[in-house]
Design a protein around this motif. Structure first.
Motif, PDB file in Angstrom:
ATOM      1  N   VAL A 125       0.845  -1.195   0.000  1.00 14.31           N
ATOM      2  CA  VAL A 125       0.000   0.000   0.000  1.00 14.31           C
ATOM      3  C   VAL A 125       0.883   1.248   0.000  1.00 14.31           C
ATOM      4  O   VAL A 125       0.586   2.219  -0.689  1.00 14.31           O
ATOM      5  CB  VAL A 125      -0.982  -0.017   1.201  1.00 14.31           C
ATOM      6  CG1 VAL A 125      -1.797   1.262   1.249  1.00 14.31           C
ATOM      7  CG2 VAL A 125      -1.892  -1.239   1.120  1.00 14.31           C
ATOM      8  N   THR A 126       1.991   1.197   0.734  1.00 14.59           N
ATOM      9  CA  THR A 126       2.924   2.317   0.751  1.00 14.59           C
ATOM     10  C   THR A 126       3.442   2.595  -0.665  1.00 14.59           C
ATOM     11  O   THR A 126       3.534   3.753  -1.083  1.00 14.59           O
ATOM     12  CB  THR A 126       4.102   2.034   1.711  1.00 14.59           C
ATOM     13  OG1 THR A 126       3.575   1.914   3.031  1.00 14.59           O
ATOM     14  CG2 THR A 126       5.139   3.145   1.680  1.00 14.59           C
ATOM     15  N   GLY A 127       3.755   1.555  -1.415  1.00 16.29           N
ATOM     16  CA  GLY A 127       4.187   1.721  -2.794  1.00 16.29           C
ATOM     17  C   GLY A 127       3.110   2.365  -3.655  1.00 16.29           C
ATOM     18  O   GLY A 127       3.396   3.217  -4.498  1.00 16.29           O
ATOM     19  N   LEU A 128       1.859   1.962  -3.429  1.00 17.09           N
ATOM     20  CA  LEU A 128       0.746   2.561  -4.166  1.00 17.09           C
ATOM     21  C   LEU A 128       0.592   4.040  -3.817  1.00 17.09           C
ATOM     22  O   LEU A 128       0.296   4.862  -4.688  1.00 17.09           O
ATOM     23  CB  LEU A 128      -0.555   1.804  -3.897  1.00 17.09           C
ATOM     24  CG  LEU A 128      -0.640   0.404  -4.503  1.00 17.09           C
ATOM     25  CD1 LEU A 128      -1.895  -0.316  -3.996  1.00 17.09           C
ATOM     26  CD2 LEU A 128      -0.647   0.477  -6.020  1.00 17.09           C
ATOM     27  N   PHE A 129       0.809   4.385  -2.537  1.00 15.16           N
ATOM     28  CA  PHE A 129       0.744   5.797  -2.149  1.00 15.16           C
ATOM     29  C   PHE A 129       1.834   6.599  -2.864  1.00 15.16           C
ATOM     30  O   PHE A 129       1.610   7.729  -3.277  1.00 15.16           O
ATOM     31  CB  PHE A 129       0.873   5.979  -0.634  1.00 15.16           C
ATOM     32  CG  PHE A 129      -0.416   5.810   0.096  1.00 15.16           C
ATOM     33  CD1 PHE A 129      -1.479   6.665  -0.123  1.00 15.16           C
ATOM     34  CD2 PHE A 129      -0.580   4.795   1.018  1.00 15.16           C
ATOM     35  CE1 PHE A 129      -2.681   6.516   0.546  1.00 15.16           C
ATOM     36  CE2 PHE A 129      -1.773   4.628   1.688  1.00 15.16           C
ATOM     37  CZ  PHE A 129      -2.825   5.486   1.455  1.00 15.16           C
ATOM     38  N   ARG A 130       2.995   6.006  -3.041  1.00 11.54           N
ATOM     39  CA  ARG A 130       4.074   6.699  -3.756  1.00 11.54           C
ATOM     40  C   ARG A 130       3.690   6.911  -5.218  1.00 11.54           C
ATOM     41  O   ARG A 130       3.956   7.970  -5.788  1.00 11.54           O
ATOM     42  CB  ARG A 130       5.383   5.941  -3.618  1.00 11.54           C
ATOM     43  CG  ARG A 130       5.906   5.960  -2.193  1.00 11.54           C
ATOM     44  CD  ARG A 130       7.339   5.510  -2.072  1.00 11.54           C
ATOM     45  NE  ARG A 130       7.750   5.351  -0.689  1.00 11.54           N
ATOM     46  CZ  ARG A 130       7.983   6.319   0.176  1.00 11.54           C
ATOM     47  NH1 ARG A 130       7.836   7.569  -0.207  1.00 11.54           N
ATOM     48  NH2 ARG A 130       8.355   6.075   1.419  1.00 11.54           N
ATOM     49  N   ALA A 136      -7.986   3.194  -7.404  1.00 15.09           N
ATOM     50  CA  ALA A 136      -8.735   1.935  -7.477  1.00 15.09           C
ATOM     51  C   ALA A 136      -7.899   0.788  -6.909  1.00 15.09           C
ATOM     52  O   ALA A 136      -8.419  -0.059  -6.159  1.00 15.09           O
ATOM     53  CB  ALA A 136      -9.153   1.640  -8.923  1.00 15.09           C
ATOM     54  N   ASP A 137      -6.591   0.772  -7.216  1.00 11.86           N
ATOM     55  CA  ASP A 137      -5.702  -0.241  -6.632  1.00 11.86           C
ATOM     56  C   ASP A 137      -5.624  -0.083  -5.114  1.00 11.86           C
ATOM     57  O   ASP A 137      -5.586  -1.072  -4.382  1.00 11.86           O
ATOM     58  CB  ASP A 137      -4.296  -0.138  -7.228  1.00 11.86           C
ATOM     59  CG  ASP A 137      -4.214  -0.647  -8.662  1.00 11.86           C
ATOM     60  OD1 ASP A 137      -5.155  -1.356  -9.107  1.00 11.86           O
ATOM     61  OD2 ASP A 137      -3.210  -0.328  -9.339  1.00 11.86           O
ATOM     62  N   LEU A 138      -5.593   1.164  -4.642  1.00 16.90           N
ATOM     63  CA  LEU A 138      -5.589   1.399  -3.192  1.00 16.90           C
ATOM     64  C   LEU A 138      -6.862   0.841  -2.554  1.00 16.90           C
ATOM     65  O   LEU A 138      -6.810   0.250  -1.469  1.00 16.90           O
ATOM     66  CB  LEU A 138      -5.449   2.895  -2.885  1.00 16.90           C
ATOM     67  CG  LEU A 138      -4.044   3.466  -3.016  1.00 16.90           C
ATOM     68  CD1 LEU A 138      -4.069   4.991  -3.001  1.00 16.90           C
ATOM     69  CD2 LEU A 138      -3.141   2.941  -1.905  1.00 16.90           C
ATOM     70  N   HIS A 139      -7.986   1.019  -3.224  1.00 15.79           N
ATOM     71  CA  HIS A 139      -9.236   0.470  -2.692  1.00 15.79           C
ATOM     72  C   HIS A 139      -9.200  -1.057  -2.680  1.00 15.79           C
ATOM     73  O   HIS A 139      -9.695  -1.674  -1.750  1.00 15.79           O
ATOM     74  CB  HIS A 139     -10.445   0.998  -3.470  1.00 15.79           C
ATOM     75  CG  HIS A 139     -10.908   2.327  -2.974  1.00 15.79           C
ATOM     76  ND1 HIS A 139     -11.840   2.474  -1.983  1.00 15.79           N
ATOM     77  CD2 HIS A 139     -10.527   3.579  -3.325  1.00 15.79           C
ATOM     78  CE1 HIS A 139     -12.027   3.752  -1.737  1.00 15.79           C
ATOM     79  NE2 HIS A 139     -11.251   4.448  -2.535  1.00 15.79           N
ATOM     80  N   ASP A 140      -8.595  -1.655  -3.693  1.00 16.66           N
ATOM     81  CA  ASP A 140      -8.433  -3.110  -3.707  1.00 16.66           C
ATOM     82  C   ASP A 140      -7.558  -3.572  -2.549  1.00 16.66           C
ATOM     83  O   ASP A 140      -7.754  -4.658  -2.014  1.00 16.66           O
ATOM     84  CB  ASP A 140      -7.797  -3.585  -5.023  1.00 16.66           C
ATOM     85  CG  ASP A 140      -8.760  -3.562  -6.200  1.00 16.66           C
ATOM     86  OD1 ASP A 140      -9.989  -3.441  -5.973  1.00 16.66           O
ATOM     87  OD2 ASP A 140      -8.279  -3.643  -7.346  1.00 16.66           O
ATOM     88  N   ALA A 141      -6.575  -2.748  -2.187  1.00 19.12           N
ATOM     89  CA  ALA A 141      -5.618  -3.092  -1.137  1.00 19.12           C
ATOM     90  C   ALA A 141      -6.104  -2.711   0.253  1.00 19.12           C
ATOM     91  O   ALA A 141      -5.445  -3.015   1.246  1.00 19.12           O
ATOM     92  CB  ALA A 141      -4.295  -2.388  -1.424  1.00 19.12           C
TER      93      ALA A 141
END
Length: 179
Positions: free
Chosen positions: A36-41, A89-94
């Motif tokens: 999730v941290t990677g997605l935030f980046r 959307a990926d963050l929501h999946d995660a």
């Protein structure tokens, strides 16, 4: 010459963002907090680009640039909104595998992106309908988009800073033997 600004793909992303609250975890990939941290980046990078583009477009309102130049810029903004929407959307999946603070961040980021998408759709409609850029309502959309994109970029950046500070604190606690 630019005729109408296309909304294909954009409306899909806006609808996707609006439907994020309805997502369920069924069939979703399993993510760890670090993922999730990677997605935030990734989201921070997209939001930063979106902030630059919306600021540039807000600057267009102070010049005598043609509506076609505005149309080209709004198409770039539309593309960045779509990219950011995919990351969100990926963050929501995660979300299920995320830490509580990450879940809160996802919940706070989503409405800002939805509002930017809505304003951008209004800009597109205005340019398609009127093909002029001097109208106060149009200029307010540009100003609002720039402010919202700055808020989104700062919010994501603040959460990334929090994550870094939290990781550093945990590292120091382990190093010093705190439990």
């Amino acid at each position: 010459m630019v005729n109408k600004i296309t909304q294909s793909g954009f409306s899909l992303a806006a609808a996707l963002l609006l439907g994020l609250a309805l997502l369920t975890s069924a069939g979703a990939r399993v993510f760890a907090s670090a993922d999730v941290t990677g997605l935030f980046r990734e989201a921070a990078s997209s939001a930063s680009q979106l902030r630059r583009d919306t600021n540039q477009m807000a600057g267009f309102s102070k010049s005598r640039m043609s509506w076609e130049s505005h149309a080209q810029q709004i198409n770039q903004i539309k593309e960045h909104i779509n990219n950011t929407g995919k990351v969100v959307a990926d963050l929501h999946d995660a979300r299920d595998g995320a830490a509580a603070w990450q879940q809160e961040a996802i919940d706070r980021i989503t409405p800002l992106l939805q509002e930017i998408a809505s304003n951008t759709e209004s800009v597109i409609n205005h340019l398609n309908d009127r093909q002029h850029t001097w109208h106060p309502e149009y200029q307010e959309y540009l100003k609002s988009n720039a402010e919202l994109a700055a808020d989104l970029s700062k919010l994501i950046g603040d959460y990334i800073d929090y994550d870094s500070a939290k990781a550093r604190t945990q590292e120091l606690q382990q190093k010093l033997g705190f439990s």
